[in-house]
Design a protein around this motif. Structure first.
Motif, mmCIF file in Angstrom:
data_model
loop_
_atom_site.group_PDB
_atom_site.id
_atom_site.type_symbol
_atom_site.label_atom_id
_atom_site.label_comp_id
_atom_site.label_asym_id
_atom_site.label_seq_id
_atom_site.Cartn_x
_atom_site.Cartn_y
_atom_site.Cartn_z
ATOM 1 N N GLN A 32 56.227 39.989 29.426
ATOM 2 C CA GLN A 32 55.422 38.809 29.133
ATOM 3 C C GLN A 32 54.050 38.916 29.760
ATOM 4 N N ARG A 33 54.017 39.384 30.992
ATOM 5 C CA ARG A 33 52.719 39.547 31.666
ATOM 6 C C ARG A 33 51.859 40.570 30.924
ATOM 7 N N SER A 34 52.502 41.631 30.420
ATOM 8 C CA SER A 34 51.765 42.647 29.669
ATOM 9 C C SER A 34 51.177 42.060 28.392
ATOM 10 N N VAL A 35 51.947 41.229 27.702
ATOM 11 C CA VAL A 35 51.466 40.603 26.469
ATOM 12 C C VAL A 35 50.314 39.651 26.785
ATOM 13 N N GLU A 36 50.464 38.862 27.840
ATOM 14 C CA GLU A 36 49.400 37.926 28.208
ATOM 15 C C GLU A 36 48.122 38.680 28.575
ATOM 16 N N ARG A 37 48.289 39.800 29.283
ATOM 17 C CA ARG A 37 47.129 40.612 29.646
ATOM 18 C C ARG A 37 46.428 41.138 28.397
ATOM 19 N N LYS A 38 47.238 41.644 27.446
ATOM 20 C CA LYS A 38 46.655 42.185 26.225
ATOM 21 C C LYS A 38 45.931 41.099 25.445
ATOM 22 N N ALA A 39 46.521 39.899 25.401
ATOM 23 C CA ALA A 39 45.882 38.796 24.679
ATOM 24 C C ALA A 39 44.528 38.453 25.306
ATOM 25 N N ARG A 40 44.467 38.442 26.619
ATOM 26 C CA ARG A 40 43.199 38.152 27.301
ATOM 27 C C ARG A 40 42.182 39.255 27.043
ATOM 28 N N LEU A 41 42.659 40.499 26.991
ATOM 29 C CA LEU A 41 41.750 41.609 26.722
ATOM 30 C C LEU A 41 41.201 41.551 25.300
ATOM 31 N N VAL A 42 42.086 41.235 24.336
ATOM 32 C CA VAL A 42 41.638 41.150 22.944
ATOM 33 C C VAL A 42 40.570 40.081 22.798
ATOM 34 N N GLN A 43 40.812 38.904 23.398
ATOM 35 C CA GLN A 43 39.832 37.818 23.305
ATOM 36 C C GLN A 43 38.511 38.199 23.966
ATOM 37 N N GLY A 44 38.603 38.821 25.136
ATOM 38 C CA GLY A 44 37.391 39.170 25.868
ATOM 39 C C GLY A 44 36.622 40.319 25.265
#
Length: 661
Positions: A415-427
Motif C-alpha cells: 500500500q505504501r508503494s502504491v501511495e508513493r507511486k501515486a504521489r510521484l505520478v501526480q508530481g
C-alpha cells in the motif's frame, strides 16, 4: 344516466384541479370500458357503450337489472367494501380483476376510484384499462384469486378462480403459504398496517407460481379480525425480471458473474459478517495472443480460462470476469480468510498451475498464458469492499512486477508503494513542465590510459516531500503515466548541452537511455537528431542505451527503427546485459555495437575468470564495445582488465555516483 354529485375520481370531473370549477366529463365518449358499480346494492349503476360490450350486455337497462349478489363470494364482497374505505381518502386502486359475464371469463386490468351518487352514498367508478380472455379457466398472468380467512385461520370464502386452482387443498391460511409462521407474519402486518403488499412465490396444484400478494385486514362488522388475500399471478413477468436480473449480473462471453454480480456476492458476505478471501487474477501474455491471432481467438481463450476457473470452484465459492483479461475468485469462510497463509498460498498456486497449462486453439495450436494473482482477506486487509478490492488489485500488480506467474498476499508495504507511486505520478506532471528534474552524469573510464571514454546521462528528481527519486524508479513511473518521451527528451537536451560545454580534448561519447514506448514514436529519430544539432554535438558521439522495455518490443519493428538510428550516426547499446531481456538472443537480433554488462553479472565475473574471458572473446569476435557496470572493487577491475575488458563504470571510478541507477 343519473346525476353524479361530488365526484371523487379525476375521470368524473376536474374538481381536483385547484381554481377550476367542477365540470362533468362525457364518459359515454370514452373508448375504454367505464362503469359505476353500486357496492351497497350489488348492481351496476351505469355503463358506457364499451363497458356494455365488456359485460356482454344487450343494453344499459339489461346490465343495470342484473343482481350480482348471486354467485359473489364473501371474500369478493368484503374486498369491495374495504375499497370503499380507501376511496374516502381519495385513493385510486389498480388491480387485475376476473369478470364472468354470461359465463365468459375475462381478466380485466381495472382502475377503481370512488364516486358519489345523487343520493349521497359512495359507489365505485371502474375503468377497464386492458383485458384478456381466459381459456384454461384456472390461472395465468392477470388472473386475480381472492380468499378470506377467519381470525383463527380457517377459510371462509373464495372466488371461483381460487376454487378452480386450489380445489379443496387450502382449508386454512397456513395451507396457502410455505409455513404457519409466514402466514402469521403476513396477517400480523396486514392487521397493523390495514393492508400489506409483497411479491411471493407460492406452491400451487399447478406448480410454483409468483404472485403479487395483497393481504387486507377486516376491521369492522361481523368478520372483524379476518383477512382477505388477493393473489395476482405475475409468474411470466417475474420470470422475465429474474432473467433480466441474471443477465445484468452475468458476463455474456464466459457465463461467469460480471463486476455487478460479484459485487453483490461480496456485499452479501460483508452484510452477513462472513470472512472471505478475494483472489484477483490477471492473465500474463493474453494481449499478445489477442493482438496476434485476433479477437475471435482471444474470446475463445477467455472462455477456456473461465471454464478452468469454474472447475476449481467449490461449494459457495464464486468466480467472475471483471473486465478484459481480469478475473476474480471469492473464497468464503474463515478457513481462507483467517486460516494459515500456507493453505491460501497453496490454493493460489494450484489455480496458477491449472490456468497455465497450454490451451489448444483451432487453427493455431497450443497457446500458453501466465497468471498473476493478488490476494486480500476480509476483514484483515480491508473492512469495506472498495478498499478490499483495491488492495487485492495492488497485490496482483505486486505479483506481476515480480515477474508474474505467482501470487502475492496484500500487506501494508504494498500500500505504501502504491501511495508513493501515486504521489510521484501526480508530481511528475508538474516537474516535467517546471524544469525541476536534475541531470547526473557517470563517467565511463578506459583502464588502458585512465581517460574518460564517455559519460552516461541520468535523470533524477528531488521530490519536495519524498526526496531523491533515482533514475530507475523515475523512468518506470514516467512510462506508466505516459510522460516518458517528455522526460527522456529533457534528459537528451540537458546531457547533450552539458557534453558540449565539457568536451575539450580527446573525443568522448554521451550515453542516454531510451524506453520502448519512446522508441516506437514516429518522431523519435527526428527528435534525437534535432537535439544533437541544437546542442552542437555530432550524432556519432551519442550512444543510445536500450532499456528493458525497449528490448521487450517486437524484434522486427525494433530492428527497423535501430537500423535507421545507426544510419543517422548514433550507436546503440544493450543496457543491463546478462539479465532480463538483455540476452545473447537480443545481441544476435539487433544492430548493436555496444553492450553494458549488468552490475550483478560483474559481481559474478570476479569469482569466475572463465566467464570473463568468454565475454571478452564474444566482444572481440563480434567487434562489440563492452562496458562493465558496477565495478566497485580493485579485484573486479583487475579481473576485467586481465580478460581484455577495459571500459568500466562504478563506485571505483565515480564514488559519489555509485547509487545513481
Amino acid at each position: 344516466m343519473s346525476a353524479i354529485e361530488q365526484p371523487l375520481s379525476p375521470l368524473a370531473s376536474t374538481a381536483s384541479i385547484p381554481g377550476v370549477a367542477p365540470v362533468a366529463l362525457d364518459l359515454d365518449a370514452l373508448r375504454t370500458p367505464v362503469w359505476i358499480y353500486d357496492t351497497a346494492n350489488f348492481r351496476v349503476h351505469w355503463a358506457n357503450p364499451s363497458a356494455l360490450a365488456l359485460w356482454e350486455a344487450e343494453s344499459q337497462a339489461e346490465l343495470v337489472s342484473r343482481d350480482f349478489r348471486n354467485g359473489m363470494s364473501e371474500a369478493i364482497y368484503s374486498t369491495l367494501v374495504s375499497y370503499l374505505a380507501e376511496f374516502e381518502s381519495g385513493r385510486t386502486i389498480t388491480r387485475w380483476w376476473q369478470l364472468s359475464p354470461r359465463g365468459v371469463v375475462k381478466n380485466v386490468l381495472c382502475q377503481f376510484s370512488g364516486v358519489r351518487l345523487d343520493d349521497g352514498h359512495l359507489a365505485m367508478l371502474c375503468e377497464g384499462l386492458a383485458q384478456e380472455l381466459v381459456t384454461d379457466g384456472i390461472t395465468g398472468d392477470g388472473s386475480a384469486l381472492v380468499s378470506m380467512y377467519a381470525r383463527g385461520g380457517s377459510l371462509i370464502s373464495a372466488n371461483p378462480g381460487f376454487d378452480a386452482l386450489y380445489r379443496s387443498s387450502v382449508r386454512r391460511i397456513d395451507d396457502l403459504f410455505d409455513s404457519a409462521s409466514q402466514a402469521n407474519a403476513l396477517a400480523e402486518l396486514a392487521t397493523r398496517q390495514g393492508r400489506h403488499e409483497t411479491d411471493l412465490r407460492l406452491r400451487t396444484p399447478a406448480g410454483e407460481r409468483w404472485y403479487q400478494l395483497e393481504v387486507r385486514a377486516v376491521t369492522d362488522g361481523s368478520r372483524a379480525g379476518s383477512v382477505i388475500v388477493t393473489q395476482l399471478d405475475i409468474t411470466e413477468r417475474k420470470h422475465r425480471e429474474l432473467r433480466q436480473h441474471a443477465l445484468a449480473r452475468t458476463d455474456a462471453l464466459t457465463g461467469l458473474a460480471n463486476r455487478l454480480g460479484v459485487r453483490e456476492q461480496l456485499e452479501s458476505l460483508h452484510a452477513a459478517g462472513t470472512p472471505f478471501a478475494l483472489l484477483y487474477l490477471d492473465l500474463d501474455g493474453f494481449k499478445l495472443v489477442n493482438d496476434t491471432f485476433g479477437h475471435r481467438a482471444g474470446d475463445t481463450l477467455l472462455k477456456r480460462v473461465a471454464a478452468r476457473i469454474r472447475e476449481t470452484c467449490g461449494t459457495g465459492e464464486g468466480a467472475a470476469r471483471i473486465g478484459g483479461d481480469e478475473f476474480m475468485l471469492v473464497l468464503p469462510g474463515s478457513a481462507w480468510a483467517g486460516g494459515a497463509d500456507g493453505d491460501l498460498a497453496a490454493r493460489a498456486d494450484a489455480l496458477i498451475a491449472a490456468l497455465s497449462e497450454p490451451y489448444s486453439l483451432a487453427d493455431i495450436g497450443p497457446v500458453s498464458l501466465g497468471v498473476s494473482v493478488g490476494i486480500a482477506r476480509h476483514p484483515h486487509d480491508g473492512l469495506d469492499l472498495d478498499t478490499l478490492v483495491a488492495n487485492a488489485d495492488v497485490a496482483m500488480y505486486a505479483a506481476k512486477s515480480r515477474g508474474g506467474q505467482q501470487h502475492a498476499v496484500f500487506d501494508l508495504a504494498m500500500q505504501r508503494s502504491v501511495e508513493r507511486k501515486a504521489r510521484l505520478v501526480q508530481g511528475l506532471h508538474a516537474a516535467s513542465r517546471e524544469g525541476s528534474l536534475a541531470l547526473r552524469t557517470r563517467p565511463i573510464v578506459d583502464l588502458r590510459d585512465g581517460g574518460v571514454w564517455g559519460v552516461e546521462g541520468l535523470v533524477q528528481w528531488l521530490h519536495p516531500t519524498i526526496g531523491l527519486v533515482r533514475t530507475k524508479e523515475l523512468v518506470g513511473v514516467a512510462e506508466e503515466c505516459g510522460l516518458i518521451s517528455r522526460v527522456e527528451r529533457w534528459m537528451w537536451r540537458t546531457a547533450f548541452a552539458s557534453h558540449r560545454r565539457s568536451s575539450s580534448g580527446p573525443r568522448t561519447r554521451v550515453a542516454v537511455h531510451v524506453s520502448g514506448r519512446h522508441l516506437a514514436q514516429d518522431d523519435f529519430l527526428p527528435a534525437l537528431i534535432g537535439a544533437t544539432r541544437n546542442a552542437g554535438i555530432a550524432p556519432e558521439d551519442v550512444v543510445l542505451q536500450l532499456t528493458e522495455s525497449a528490448l521487450a518490443m517486437d524484434p522486427a519493428m525494433t530492428v527497423r527503427i535501430l537500423e535507421a538510428v545507426t544510419a543517422a550516426g548514433p550507436s546503440v547499446a544493450i543496457d543491463r546485459f546478462g539479465t532480463g531481456h538483455g540476452s545473447l538472443l537480443r545481441l544476435h537480433e539487433l544492430p548493436v555495437d555496444t553492450i553494458k554488462i549488468d552490475r550483478k553479472l560483474t559481481r559474478v565475473l570476479e569469482h569466475d575468470p572463465a566467464m570473463v574471458h568468454c565475454l571478452a572473446d564474444l566482444a572481440r569476435g563480434r567487434r562489440i564495445t563492452m562496458i562493465a557496470c558496477g565495478v566497485d572493487t580493485p579485484a573486479q577491475r583487475d579481473a576485467l582488465a586481465a580478460a581484455g575488458i577495459h571500459l568500466i563504470q562504478g563506485a571505483l571510478t565515480a564514488p559519489r555516483a555509485a547509487s545513481d541507477a
